[in-house]
Design a protein around this motif. Structure first.
Motif, PDB file in Angstrom:
ATOM      1  N   GLY A 136      39.177  45.483 -36.774  1.00  0.00           N
ATOM      2  CA  GLY A 136      38.091  45.992 -36.147  1.00  0.00           C
ATOM      3  C   GLY A 136      37.849  46.659 -35.209  1.00  0.00           C
TER       4      GLY A 136
ATOM      5  N   ALA B 159      38.340  49.483 -32.280  1.00  0.00           N
ATOM      6  CA  ALA B 159      38.479  51.150 -32.858  1.00  0.00           C
ATOM      7  C   ALA B 159      37.867  52.397 -31.609  1.00  0.00           C
ATOM      8  CB  ALA B 159      36.619  50.899 -33.358  1.00  0.00           C
TER       9      ALA B 159
ATOM     10  N   VAL C 286      37.251  56.466 -29.801  1.00  0.00           N
ATOM     11  CA  VAL C 286      36.614  57.208 -29.366  1.00  0.00           C
ATOM     12  C   VAL C 286      37.429  58.063 -28.664  1.00  0.00           C
ATOM     13  CG1 VAL C 286      34.737  59.309 -29.267  1.00  0.00           C
ATOM     14  CG2 VAL C 286      34.874  57.821 -30.963  1.00  0.00           C
TER      15      VAL C 286
ATOM     16  N   ARG D 115      40.594  54.040 -35.860  1.00  0.00           N
ATOM     17  CA  ARG D 115      40.263  52.490 -36.476  1.00  0.00           C
ATOM     18  C   ARG D 115      41.253  52.278 -36.549  1.00  0.00           C
ATOM     19  NH1 ARG D 115      36.622  52.157 -41.150  1.00  0.00           N
ATOM     20  NH2 ARG D 115      36.145  50.082 -40.294  1.00  0.00           N
TER      21      ARG D 115
ATOM     22  N   TRP E 155      31.720  43.504 -21.901  1.00  0.00           N
ATOM     23  CA  TRP E 155      31.646  44.887 -22.117  1.00  0.00           C
ATOM     24  C   TRP E 155      31.327  45.643 -20.652  1.00  0.00           C
ATOM     25  CZ3 TRP E 155      27.832  42.331 -24.003  1.00  0.00           C
ATOM     26  CH2 TRP E 155      26.436  42.737 -23.881  1.00  0.00           C
TER      27      TRP E 155
ATOM     28  N   THR F 295      32.835  53.539 -22.406  1.00  0.00           N
ATOM     29  CA  THR F 295      31.806  52.351 -23.237  1.00  0.00           C
ATOM     30  C   THR F 295      33.750  51.268 -23.715  1.00  0.00           C
ATOM     31  OG1 THR F 295      30.103  53.136 -23.994  1.00  0.00           O
ATOM     32  CG2 THR F 295      30.825  50.762 -24.281  1.00  0.00           C
TER      33      THR F 295
ATOM     34  N   VAL G 164      34.379  47.484 -24.285  1.00  0.00           N
ATOM     35  CA  VAL G 164      33.942  46.484 -25.032  1.00  0.00           C
ATOM     36  C   VAL G 164      35.437  45.347 -25.355  1.00  0.00           C
ATOM     37  CG1 VAL G 164      33.409  45.272 -26.840  1.00  0.00           C
ATOM     38  CG2 VAL G 164      31.938  47.152 -26.640  1.00  0.00           C
TER      39      VAL G 164
ATOM     40  N   LEU H  95      36.822  41.069 -26.373  1.00  0.00           N
ATOM     41  CA  LEU H  95      36.673  40.275 -27.155  1.00  0.00           C
ATOM     42  C   LEU H  95      37.518  39.081 -26.490  1.00  0.00           C
ATOM     43  CD1 LEU H  95      35.173  38.940 -29.437  1.00  0.00           C
ATOM     44  CD2 LEU H  95      37.043  39.686 -30.490  1.00  0.00           C
TER      45      LEU H  95
ATOM     46  N   VAL I 168      38.460  45.587 -28.065  1.00  0.00           N
ATOM     47  CA  VAL I 168      38.617  46.225 -29.887  1.00  0.00           C
ATOM     48  C   VAL I 168      37.876  47.556 -29.444  1.00  0.00           C
ATOM     49  CG1 VAL I 168      38.618  43.583 -29.756  1.00  0.00           C
ATOM     50  CG2 VAL I 168      36.335  44.016 -28.669  1.00  0.00           C
ATOM     51  N   LEU I 169      37.165  47.773 -28.573  1.00  0.00           N
ATOM     52  CA  LEU I 169      36.426  49.280 -28.456  1.00  0.00           C
ATOM     53  C   LEU I 169      36.773  49.950 -27.171  1.00  0.00           C
ATOM     54  CD1 LEU I 169      33.005  49.856 -30.512  1.00  0.00           C
ATOM     55  CD2 LEU I 169      33.266  50.561 -28.208  1.00  0.00           C
ATOM     56  N   HIS I 170      37.021  51.425 -27.322  1.00  0.00           N
ATOM     57  CA  HIS I 170      36.818  52.227 -26.417  1.00  0.00           C
ATOM     58  C   HIS I 170      36.471  53.116 -27.345  1.00  0.00           C
ATOM     59  CE1 HIS I 170      37.904  55.021 -22.674  1.00  0.00           C
ATOM     60  NE2 HIS I 170      39.399  55.524 -23.605  1.00  0.00           N
ATOM     61  N   HIS I 171      35.520  54.154 -26.373  1.00  0.00           N
ATOM     62  CA  HIS I 171      34.143  55.400 -26.261  1.00  0.00           C
ATOM     63  C   HIS I 171      34.230  55.844 -25.196  1.00  0.00           C
ATOM     64  CE1 HIS I 171      30.720  56.234 -29.252  1.00  0.00           C
ATOM     65  NE2 HIS I 171      31.514  57.545 -28.435  1.00  0.00           N
ATOM     66  N   ALA I 172      34.850  56.917 -25.241  1.00  0.00           N
ATOM     67  CA  ALA I 172      35.174  57.493 -24.377  1.00  0.00           C
ATOM     68  C   ALA I 172      34.823  59.499 -24.489  1.00  0.00           C
ATOM     69  CB  ALA I 172      36.453  58.213 -23.890  1.00  0.00           C
TER      70      ALA I 172
END
Lengths: 142, 142
Positions: free
Chosen positions: A42, A44, A46, A54, A90, A115, A117, A119, A128-132
């Motif tokens: 899970g 992920a 960017v 992923r 987040w 962003t 996120v 957990l 659990v998520l990095h969106h740049a």
């Protein structure tokens, strides 16, 4: 009052792991970077201008590639907001990146929105998520 | 088995609100768009290439501006992953956007990665964060 205190403590924990993430990036330390991330499919990520990466292994490989190709990087992080809804948090950030490629002497600067996120698991808060994404002028839509 | 069923039902709910979000965008319907979003200052949005927009009012204003400047838009959405950690869910998407400006006859296409974070409240799952960014070739870092 106790709830407020708990909430402050939790926010401080999240901000600490968020700082650790950027420190791992700035020191180009793949092991420290791996410490920040959760495991599993899970996960992920960017990187600016790039498609989704992923799964823990692929995300770690992407960071190792970026770090191997980076000679110097400084990330000025502005934490815009920290939202906590247990067991998820987040962080909304702005990154002002100054970087030079491996072996390069000239640096380039970039403005990035991110962003992150997190957990909460048995090992604490993990990404659990990095969106740049790059901030460009005159953009709109989508 | 009951847990698995619950988990499937919840995922279906999240996917439904995620579809509604893109339908609101495609039909250029600001009221339907507003229905998808949560309220409060913690709400945040990045449109491709743009900086953070924060707070319910400012985010809605940004969508109204985009919609007013769009004559036609089609968004082919690929849901890459749906993660649920009650009361938070996040959807990892690819958007293939075909759009024309208001009054324009020529369309342009764009590939976009998107993170959509939903929070479960008394009114159901509501968007609290949308981060969309352009996919460019040869990008890395950050």
């Amino acid at each position: 009052v106790e709830d407020e205190l708990t909430s402050k403590v939790v926010r401080a924990q999240v901000e600490q792991v968020n700082r650790r993430f950027y420190e791992a990036f700035e020191t180009l330390d793949p092991d420290a970077m791996e410490e920040c991330w959760g495991h599993g499919d899970g996960v992920a990520c960017v990187h600016p201008g790039s498609p989704w990466v992923r799964g823990h292994e692929a995300v770690m490989a992407s960071w190792r590639t970026i770090m191997a190709n980076t000679g110097f990087i400084e990330v000025q992080v502005e934490v815009v907001d920290v939202l906590v809804e247990d067991p998820v948090a987040w962080v909304v950030c702005n990154e002002r990146i100054t970087a030079a490629g491996a072996g390069a002497s000239e640096t380039a600067a970039a403005e990035v929105t991110a962003t992150n996120v997190y957990l909460l698991g048995s090992a604490g808060w993990r990404l659990v998520l990095h969106h740049a994404s790059p901030v460009m002028r005159g953009a709109l839509g989508g």
